[in-house]
Design a protein around this motif. Sequence first.
Motif, PDB file in Angstrom:
ATOM      1  N   LEU A 199      30.299  36.081  28.972  1.00 48.78           N
ATOM      2  CA  LEU A 199      29.690  37.151  28.178  1.00 48.78           C
ATOM      3  C   LEU A 199      29.139  38.254  29.079  1.00 48.78           C
ATOM      4  CD1 LEU A 199      28.741  38.196  25.394  1.00 48.78           C
ATOM      5  CD2 LEU A 199      26.657  36.875  25.737  1.00 48.78           C
ATOM      6  N   VAL A 200      28.442  37.864  30.126  1.00 44.49           N
ATOM      7  CA  VAL A 200      27.866  38.833  31.060  1.00 44.49           C
ATOM      8  C   VAL A 200      28.965  39.621  31.772  1.00 44.49           C
ATOM      9  CG1 VAL A 200      26.576  38.980  33.246  1.00 44.49           C
ATOM     10  CG2 VAL A 200      25.711  37.566  31.376  1.00 44.49           C
ATOM     11  N   ASN A 201      30.123  38.991  31.930  1.00 45.40           N
ATOM     12  CA  ASN A 201      31.244  39.621  32.636  1.00 45.40           C
ATOM     13  C   ASN A 201      32.280  40.203  31.661  1.00 45.40           C
ATOM     14  OD1 ASN A 201      32.218  40.136  35.316  1.00 45.40           O
ATOM     15  ND2 ASN A 201      33.889  38.725  34.894  1.00 45.40           N
ATOM     16  N   GLU A 202      31.813  40.628  30.495  1.00 47.69           N
ATOM     17  CA  GLU A 202      32.681  41.252  29.483  1.00 47.69           C
ATOM     18  C   GLU A 202      33.836  40.349  29.064  1.00 47.69           C
ATOM     19  OE1 GLU A 202      33.713  45.078  31.088  1.00 47.69           O
ATOM     20  OE2 GLU A 202      31.639  45.765  30.980  1.00 47.69           O
ATOM     21  N   TRP A 203      33.549  39.050  28.877  1.00 45.08           N
ATOM     22  CA  TRP A 203      34.489  38.031  28.416  1.00 45.08           C
ATOM     23  C   TRP A 203      35.667  37.822  29.363  1.00 45.08           C
ATOM     24  CZ3 TRP A 203      32.598  34.490  25.602  1.00 45.08           C
ATOM     25  CH2 TRP A 203      31.598  34.793  24.700  1.00 45.08           C
ATOM     26  N   ARG A 204      35.422  38.054  30.649  1.00 44.10           N
ATOM     27  CA  ARG A 204      36.417  37.759  31.678  1.00 44.10           C
ATOM     28  C   ARG A 204      35.790  36.848  32.712  1.00 44.10           C
ATOM     29  NH1 ARG A 204      39.408  42.894  34.054  1.00 44.10           N
ATOM     30  NH2 ARG A 204      39.469  41.316  35.661  1.00 44.10           N
ATOM     31  N   CYS A 205      36.589  35.972  33.248  1.00 39.58           N
ATOM     32  CA  CYS A 205      36.116  35.134  34.341  1.00 39.58           C
ATOM     33  C   CYS A 205      35.876  36.020  35.558  1.00 39.58           C
ATOM     34  CB  CYS A 205      37.142  34.056  34.660  1.00 39.58           C
ATOM     35  SG  CYS A 205      36.642  32.994  36.039  1.00 39.58           S
ATOM     36  N   PRO A 206      34.776  35.838  36.270  1.00 36.54           N
ATOM     37  CA  PRO A 206      34.542  36.633  37.480  1.00 36.54           C
ATOM     38  C   PRO A 206      35.654  36.475  38.519  1.00 36.54           C
ATOM     39  CG  PRO A 206      32.556  35.435  36.864  1.00 36.54           C
ATOM     40  CD  PRO A 206      33.649  34.953  35.966  1.00 36.54           C
ATOM     41  N   LEU A 207      36.327  35.343  38.512  1.00 33.44           N
ATOM     42  CA  LEU A 207      37.412  35.134  39.467  1.00 33.44           C
ATOM     43  C   LEU A 207      38.602  36.037  39.184  1.00 33.44           C
ATOM     44  CD1 LEU A 207      37.215  31.271  39.846  1.00 33.44           C
ATOM     45  CD2 LEU A 207      36.538  33.004  41.506  1.00 33.44           C
ATOM     46  N   THR A 208      38.752  36.511  37.957  1.00 33.37           N
ATOM     47  CA  THR A 208      39.828  37.449  37.635  1.00 33.37           C
ATOM     48  C   THR A 208      39.657  38.734  38.430  1.00 33.37           C
ATOM     49  OG1 THR A 208      40.117  36.503  35.442  1.00 33.37           O
ATOM     50  CG2 THR A 208      40.928  38.751  35.756  1.00 33.37           C
ATOM     51  N   GLY A 209      38.427  39.216  38.505  1.00 33.85           N
ATOM     52  CA  GLY A 209      38.148  40.415  39.293  1.00 33.85           C
ATOM     53  C   GLY A 209      38.398  40.206  40.769  1.00 33.85           C
ATOM     54  N   VAL A 210      38.078  39.022  41.258  1.00 26.40           N
ATOM     55  CA  VAL A 210      38.326  38.720  42.669  1.00 26.40           C
ATOM     56  C   VAL A 210      39.838  38.695  42.932  1.00 26.40           C
ATOM     57  CG1 VAL A 210      38.041  37.001  44.502  1.00 26.40           C
ATOM     58  CG2 VAL A 210      36.163  37.436  42.893  1.00 26.40           C
ATOM     59  N   ALA A 211      40.586  38.032  42.061  1.00 29.44           N
ATOM     60  CA  ALA A 211      42.042  37.949  42.233  1.00 29.44           C
ATOM     61  C   ALA A 211      42.684  39.330  42.168  1.00 29.44           C
ATOM     62  CB  ALA A 211      42.640  37.038  41.164  1.00 29.44           C
ATOM     63  N   ALA A 212      42.132  40.204  41.344  1.00 27.81           N
ATOM     64  CA  ALA A 212      42.699  41.555  41.176  1.00 27.81           C
ATOM     65  C   ALA A 212      42.657  42.359  42.471  1.00 27.81           C
ATOM     66  CB  ALA A 212      41.956  42.287  40.067  1.00 27.81           C
ATOM     67  N   ARG A 213      41.794  41.994  43.397  1.00 23.68           N
ATOM     68  CA  ARG A 213      41.723  42.696  44.681  1.00 23.68           C
ATOM     69  C   ARG A 213      42.960  42.446  45.544  1.00 23.68           C
ATOM     70  NH1 ARG A 213      35.925  40.333  46.391  1.00 23.68           N
ATOM     71  NH2 ARG A 213      34.778  40.994  44.540  1.00 23.68           N
ATOM     72  N   TYR A 214      43.677  41.360  45.257  1.00 22.60           N
ATOM     73  CA  TYR A 214      44.757  40.930  46.139  1.00 22.60           C
ATOM     74  C   TYR A 214      46.152  41.102  45.557  1.00 22.60           C
ATOM     75  CZ  TYR A 214      40.648  38.982  48.300  1.00 22.60           C
ATOM     76  OH  TYR A 214      39.410  38.845  48.851  1.00 22.60           O
ATOM     77  N   THR A 215      46.263  41.692  44.369  1.00 24.36           N
ATOM     78  CA  THR A 215      47.574  41.923  43.766  1.00 24.36           C
ATOM     79  C   THR A 215      47.473  43.042  42.734  1.00 24.36           C
ATOM     80  OG1 THR A 215      49.406  40.882  42.559  1.00 24.36           O
ATOM     81  CG2 THR A 215      47.194  40.152  41.983  1.00 24.36           C
ATOM     82  N   ASP A 216      48.602  43.662  42.490  1.00 20.61           N
ATOM     83  CA  ASP A 216      48.672  44.670  41.435  1.00 20.61           C
ATOM     84  C   ASP A 216      49.140  44.058  40.120  1.00 20.61           C
ATOM     85  OD1 ASP A 216      47.843  46.733  43.104  1.00 20.61           O
ATOM     86  OD2 ASP A 216      49.890  47.134  43.788  1.00 20.61           O
ATOM     87  N   GLU A 217      49.535  42.812  40.163  1.00 23.45           N
ATOM     88  CA  GLU A 217      50.012  42.120  38.964  1.00 23.45           C
ATOM     89  C   GLU A 217      48.858  41.953  37.967  1.00 23.45           C
ATOM     90  OE1 GLU A 217      52.061  37.886  37.739  1.00 23.45           O
ATOM     91  OE2 GLU A 217      52.010  38.458  39.850  1.00 23.45           O
ATOM     92  N   ARG A 218      49.164  42.066  36.679  1.00 21.51           N
ATOM     93  CA  ARG A 218      48.112  41.933  35.671  1.00 21.51           C
ATOM     94  C   ARG A 218      48.565  41.123  34.452  1.00 21.51           C
ATOM     95  NH1 ARG A 218      45.866  43.069  39.489  1.00 21.51           N
ATOM     96  NH2 ARG A 218      44.277  44.630  39.852  1.00 21.51           N
TER      97      ARG A 218
END
Length: 115
Positions: A56-75
């Motif tokens: 909830l605090v992370n806008e219904w996304r796992c914080p690890l999703t943001g970390v992974a996004a740093r290492y790829t352009d895939e979504r």
Amino acid sequence: MIHAERRLLAVKVVHTVAWAFFASCVVGIPIAAWSREFGIAGILIGLVALECVVLLVNEWRCPLTGVAARYTDERQDNFDIFLPLWLARYNKQIFGSLYVAGSVLTAVLWLSTRR
């Protein structure tokens, strides 16, 4: 490039392990309740509730999703975790429904033993 790929792999492994832990908690709730292990069911409900607060605090996304996004352009829905695409896409709906159902079952069974 190899450095980013290794970091993405590490994030995906950690994310998958965390997902498996919380999915096991959700599945364990009705099992514990049905076994009349209400203390265990309560702990599992609490652990998943804490996960829900983090999401909830992370806008219904796992914080690890943001970390992974740093290492790829895939979504794609499963770019950050080792899950089939359909499960990654509908994870919250599936496990959210199971969580609510297991919590309600726990409450009903617990209340029925209190009479």
